[in-house]
Write an enzyme that holds these catalytic residues in place. Structure first.
Site, PDB file in Angstrom:
ATOM      1  N   GLY A 159       0.829  -1.203   0.000  1.00  0.00           N
ATOM      2  CA  GLY A 159       0.000   0.000   0.000  1.00  0.00           C
ATOM      3  C   GLY A 159       0.860   1.247   0.000  1.00  0.00           C
ATOM      4  O   GLY A 159       1.599   1.479  -0.937  1.00  0.00           O
ATOM      5  N   ALA A 160       0.732   2.020   1.068  1.00  0.00           N
ATOM      6  CA  ALA A 160       1.438   3.306   1.198  1.00  0.00           C
ATOM      7  C   ALA A 160       1.080   4.226   0.026  1.00  0.00           C
ATOM      8  O   ALA A 160       1.954   4.733  -0.670  1.00  0.00           O
ATOM      9  CB  ALA A 160       2.935   3.114   1.356  1.00  0.00           C
ATOM     10  N   HIS A 161      -0.227   4.395  -0.184  1.00  0.00           N
ATOM     11  CA  HIS A 161      -0.718   5.301  -1.215  1.00  0.00           C
ATOM     12  C   HIS A 161      -2.191   5.610  -0.945  1.00  0.00           C
ATOM     13  O   HIS A 161      -2.816   5.016  -0.072  1.00  0.00           O
ATOM     14  CB  HIS A 161      -0.542   4.699  -2.617  1.00  0.00           C
ATOM     15  N   ALA A 162      -2.715   6.536  -1.727  1.00  0.00           N
ATOM     16  CA  ALA A 162      -4.140   6.876  -1.713  1.00  0.00           C
ATOM     17  C   ALA A 162      -4.615   6.913  -3.154  1.00  0.00           C
ATOM     18  O   ALA A 162      -3.803   6.907  -4.090  1.00  0.00           O
ATOM     19  CB  ALA A 162      -4.373   8.226  -1.039  1.00  0.00           C
TER      20      ALA A 162
ATOM     21  N   ARG B  69      -3.644   4.433   2.696  1.00  0.00           N
ATOM     22  CA  ARG B  69      -3.702   3.109   3.304  1.00  0.00           C
ATOM     23  C   ARG B  69      -2.332   2.457   3.317  1.00  0.00           C
ATOM     24  O   ARG B  69      -1.553   2.607   2.376  1.00  0.00           O
ATOM     25  CB  ARG B  69      -4.708   2.206   2.601  1.00  0.00           C
TER      26      ARG B  69
END
Length: 139
Positions: free
Chosen positions: A53-56, A101
């Site tokens: 993840g580590a993105h929107a 997230r």
């Protein structure tokens, strides 16, 4: 959705059918999942201690399901963070657009199934947290 909040995200209970041969859960467009599924993918064999993840997303809705094993999902709207443990294949976490997230703490053999409202579009991703915070600021 720039003004979305982590409280717009929720656990959805999927239909669970018990049979002597095992269990079955069903997901239908615009019924159990509140959008039309246009893409399905899954992550697996995630090495211990690694995160995903580590993105929107600007427009994309997602329903994340622990198809096997368990993992945590931390949601962040730029103000509030919420963490969910996904460990039941008959539950899905609905994530609305505009939420950062991070997925981590994957158990051995975990499979993260993702149902997405749109086909892949690189321009929909916000991959830099500073850019995400700027995006969330009122216009």
């Amino acid at each position: 959705m720039k003004n979305s909040r982590v409280y717009d995200c929720t656990i959805i209970e999927l239909d669970k059918h018990h049979t002597p041969q095992g269990n079955l859960s069903v997901v239908s467009n615009n019924k159990e999942v509140p959008f039309e599924v246009k893409r399905v993918y899954y992550s697996y064999d995630i090495p211990g201690g690694k995160a995903r993840g580590a993105h929107a997303h600007r427009q994309l809705y997602q329903l994340l399901i622990a198809a096997s094993g368990s993992f945590t999902v931390t949601l962040d709207d730029g103000i509030v963070k919420r963490t969910f443990m996904l460990n039941h294949p008959y539950q899905g976490l609905l994530i609305v657009p505009g939420i950062w997230r991070t997925l981590d703490e994957f158990s051995s053999g975990a499979i993260c199934l993702c149902l997405a409202s749109e086909k892949y579009d690189a321009s929909d991703y916000i991959r830099d947290y500073g850019e995400f915070i700027a995006y969330k600021q009122p216009s």
